[in-house]
Design a protein around this motif. Structure first.
Motif, PDB file in Angstrom:
ATOM      1  N   HIS A   1      -3.956   3.140   6.428  1.00 15.97           N
ATOM      2  CA  HIS A   1      -4.171   2.684   5.324  1.00 15.97           C
ATOM      3  C   HIS A   1      -3.271   1.685   4.082  1.00 15.97           C
ATOM      4  O   HIS A   1      -1.933   1.222   5.021  1.00 15.97           O
ATOM      5  CB  HIS A   1      -3.662   4.607   4.576  1.00 15.97           C
ATOM      6  N   GLN A   2      -3.135   1.621   2.607  1.00 16.99           N
ATOM      7  CA  GLN A   2      -2.590   0.850   2.755  1.00 16.99           C
ATOM      8  C   GLN A   2      -2.412   1.613   1.273  1.00 16.99           C
ATOM      9  O   GLN A   2      -2.901   2.593   0.647  1.00 16.99           O
ATOM     10  CB  GLN A   2      -2.896  -0.344   1.767  1.00 16.99           C
TER      11      GLN A   2
ATOM     12  N   LYS B   1       3.785  -3.630 -11.902  1.00 19.59           N
ATOM     13  CA  LYS B   1       2.800  -3.301 -10.632  1.00 19.59           C
ATOM     14  C   LYS B   1       2.609  -3.543  -9.659  1.00 19.59           C
ATOM     15  O   LYS B   1       2.493  -5.142  -9.918  1.00 19.59           O
ATOM     16  CB  LYS B   1       1.335  -2.691 -10.976  1.00 19.59           C
ATOM     17  N   ARG B   2       2.995  -3.621  -8.401  1.00 17.74           N
ATOM     18  CA  ARG B   2       2.750  -4.754  -7.530  1.00 17.74           C
ATOM     19  C   ARG B   2       1.470  -4.531  -5.627  1.00 17.74           C
ATOM     20  O   ARG B   2       2.057  -3.117  -5.484  1.00 17.74           O
ATOM     21  CB  ARG B   2       3.784  -4.921  -6.257  1.00 17.74           C
ATOM     22  N   GLU B   3       0.204  -5.072  -5.643  1.00 16.58           N
ATOM     23  CA  GLU B   3      -0.139  -4.794  -4.553  1.00 16.58           C
ATOM     24  C   GLU B   3       0.240  -5.426  -3.182  1.00 16.58           C
ATOM     25  O   GLU B   3       1.812  -6.086  -2.769  1.00 16.58           O
ATOM     26  CB  GLU B   3      -1.682  -5.303  -4.442  1.00 16.58           C
ATOM     27  N   LEU B   4       0.444  -4.273  -1.955  1.00 15.47           N
ATOM     28  CA  LEU B   4       1.255  -4.391  -0.784  1.00 15.47           C
ATOM     29  C   LEU B   4       0.186  -4.678   0.149  1.00 15.47           C
ATOM     30  O   LEU B   4      -0.110  -4.406   1.328  1.00 15.47           O
ATOM     31  CB  LEU B   4       2.325  -2.822  -0.381  1.00 15.47           C
ATOM     32  N   THR B   5      -0.326  -6.082   0.433  1.00 18.71           N
ATOM     33  CA  THR B   5      -1.613  -6.300   0.605  1.00 18.71           C
ATOM     34  C   THR B   5      -1.395  -6.435   2.865  1.00 18.71           C
ATOM     35  O   THR B   5      -2.526  -6.436   3.376  1.00 18.71           O
ATOM     36  CB  THR B   5      -1.675  -8.324   0.349  1.00 18.71           C
ATOM     37  N   ASP B   6      -0.394  -6.818   2.785  1.00 15.17           N
ATOM     38  CA  ASP B   6      -0.023  -6.718   4.410  1.00 15.17           C
ATOM     39  C   ASP B   6       0.717  -5.879   4.597  1.00 15.17           C
ATOM     40  O   ASP B   6       0.966  -5.434   6.089  1.00 15.17           O
ATOM     41  CB  ASP B   6       0.449  -8.097   4.487  1.00 15.17           C
ATOM     42  N   ILE B   7       0.214  -4.813   4.397  1.00 16.82           N
ATOM     43  CA  ILE B   7       1.418  -3.664   4.511  1.00 16.82           C
ATOM     44  C   ILE B   7       0.679  -2.665   4.936  1.00 16.82           C
ATOM     45  O   ILE B   7      -0.477  -2.151   5.044  1.00 16.82           O
ATOM     46  CB  ILE B   7       2.339  -2.578   4.206  1.00 16.82           C
ATOM     47  N   TRP B   8       0.359  -1.854   6.281  1.00 15.82           N
ATOM     48  CA  TRP B   8      -0.518  -1.405   7.407  1.00 15.82           C
ATOM     49  C   TRP B   8       0.401  -0.046   7.409  1.00 15.82           C
ATOM     50  O   TRP B   8       1.543   0.095   7.979  1.00 15.82           O
ATOM     51  CB  TRP B   8      -1.463  -1.759   8.753  1.00 15.82           C
ATOM     52  N   MET B   9      -0.393   1.033   7.688  1.00 21.76           N
ATOM     53  CA  MET B   9       0.700   2.771   7.746  1.00 21.76           C
ATOM     54  C   MET B   9      -0.109   3.395   8.500  1.00 21.76           C
ATOM     55  O   MET B   9      -1.769   3.838   8.158  1.00 21.76           O
ATOM     56  CB  MET B   9       1.025   3.415   6.693  1.00 21.76           C
ATOM     57  N   ALA B  10       0.377   4.052   9.216  1.00 25.65           N
ATOM     58  CA  ALA B  10      -0.824   5.766  10.089  1.00 25.65           C
ATOM     59  C   ALA B  10       0.218   6.426  10.052  1.00 25.65           C
ATOM     60  O   ALA B  10       1.361   6.462  10.992  1.00 25.65           O
ATOM     61  CB  ALA B  10      -2.184   4.605  11.620  1.00 25.65           C
TER      62      ALA B  10
END
Length: 407
Positions: free
Chosen positions: A324-325, A360-369
């Motif tokens: 997820h992001q 506000k900032r999107e974290l485009t290339d960060i993925w988490m599990a």
């Protein structure tokens, strides 16, 4: 021409440039402690880095002039064509060698400031969302919480499996109705999830995905082959070695992990090692999850926070490790005061974020599990579930505290 004197002056000037660059960089790092994780060693867009490296080059050329300049440029020496060519070629070769090294280093991962810059920004996510969901602490806590089920792999017949380190197409899982009953310790402690990316199997990249996949509960497990099961069993065994290595917060901190969020019901307290975010490794998760923040607090799970361009990382074998992001509603709210401090979650509007002094900032290339592999906390919603219903307690406290009174 006294080449030796010129060389001495070059060493002095180079040393001064090195000292100035080092001091300037030290001041920058004192003002913003997150810089060490957000910039490459050979990131020459940073003036202090460029000045320091330039000083090294000038000093090195000065040393070469002192050692070899006098015999090469001695006025009384016999003049030949070869000698003249060598006099021109020697400094030119030194300059080209230094320039080539600088270009190579700056193009390498040592010079890439983008990967860790985004990672540090991502690192504070759960602190913000926890603060808004529970109201127990300010949402300016820095950290690298991930914690929620989100984006899953798709594996169908005829689909080519990418090599390790690559990405593959992802798909959403199905939430099994009725598995979130409302009376689990997690749901009692946190009736409202802290973040849209924390629940369901949507990647939290848009409002539509949140609406479609943003439900609590168990994610339906997709069938896997015998070969996939054997590979996954081996990966789970590897992941469990981390549980044995870092059973407590004290052990994690001794190994370089640092607290990135307080304890948050359903997802635990996150301790992060930013040095491990560049790739997925079952035995080296970048985050460890604990049932509190005391030195003797026990580990309850693992969290893989990975920087990966172009989509979710390959991750564990099979289609069930949903990644997820946190990019819903424009992403998280980061402080304008420097560093990577989150002061608001995804639910804030841009105007509300600005009112708090943030962007506000999107974290485009960060993925988490997550991987709930700790004995006693094998999450009943699934080993890769975004939330573990067994984790109750109180935000900012431990999993064993009485839940906060309902508002």
């Amino acid at each position: 021409m006294d080449v030796r004197k010129i060389g001495i002056w070059m060493v002095v000037v180079g040393g001064a440039a090195m000292s100035t660059g080092l001091i300037a960089d030290a001041v920058r790092h004192a003002d913003d402690p997150t810089l060490a994780a957000r910039e490459g060693v050979f990131d020459f867009s940073n003036f202090s880095h460029a000045l320091f490296f330039g000083g090294i080059c000038v000093a090195l050329l000065g040393v070469l002039a002192i050692l070899f300049g006098e015999p090469l440029y001695r006025p009384s020496a016999r003049v030949t064509v070869g000698r003249r060519l060598l006099q021109v070629a020697a400094p030119l070769a030194a300059v080209l060698l230094i320039a080539g090294c600088a270009a190579s280093f700056s193009d390498s991962t040592l010079g890439d400031p983008t990967a860790t810059e985004v990672v540090v920004a991502a690192g504070t996510e759960a602190a913000a969302t926890e603060g808004h969901a529970h109201g127990e602490e300010e949402a300016t806590t820095e950290g690298a919480a991930d914690g929620e089920e989100g984006h899953g792999h798709a594996e169908g017949e005829g689909e080519e499996t990418p090599a390790a380190g690559e990405t593959k197409q992802t798909s959403h899982g199905e939430i099994l109705a009725g598995t979130a009953t409302g009376d689990s310790p997690c749901e009692i402690a946190s009736p409202t999830p802290a973040s849209p990316g924390q629940i369901g199997t949507g990647e939290a990249g848009s409002e539509a995905e949140i609406g479609e996949h943003g439900a609590r509960g168990m994610v339906k497990q997709e069938p896997i082959t015998k070969e996939q099961r054997e590979a996954l069993e081996a990966e789970m065994a590897q992941a469990r070695t981390v549980i044995d290595a870092y059973p407590t917060v004290a052990a994690a901190e001794a190994a370089g992990y640092r607290r990135s969020t307080p304890y948050v019901p359903c997802i635990g307290a996150h301790y992060t090692n930013i040095a491990l975010v560049s790739r997925f490794d079952t035995t080296k998760p970048s985050e460890l999850l604990f049932d509190g923040t005391n030195p003797d607090s026990q580990i309850v799970g693992l969290s893989y926070l990975v920087y990966n361009r172009g989509g979710a990382p390959e991750g564990f074998t099979g289609p069930n490790d949903h990644w997820h992001q946190h990019n819903a509603n424009g992403g998280l709210c980061f402080s304008n005061g420097g560093g990577a401090t989150v002061i608001g979650g995804e639910e804030l509007t841009e105007a509300e974020c600005e009112d708090r002094g943030g962007t506000k900032r999107e974290l485009t290339d960060i993925w988490m599990a997550h991987a709930w592999v700790a004995p006693g906390f094998e999450c009943s919603w699934g080993v890769f579930a975004g939330e573990c219903p067994e984790l109750g307690g109180r935000a900012g406290g431990t999993a064993w505290d009485e839940p906060a009174p309902a508002n």
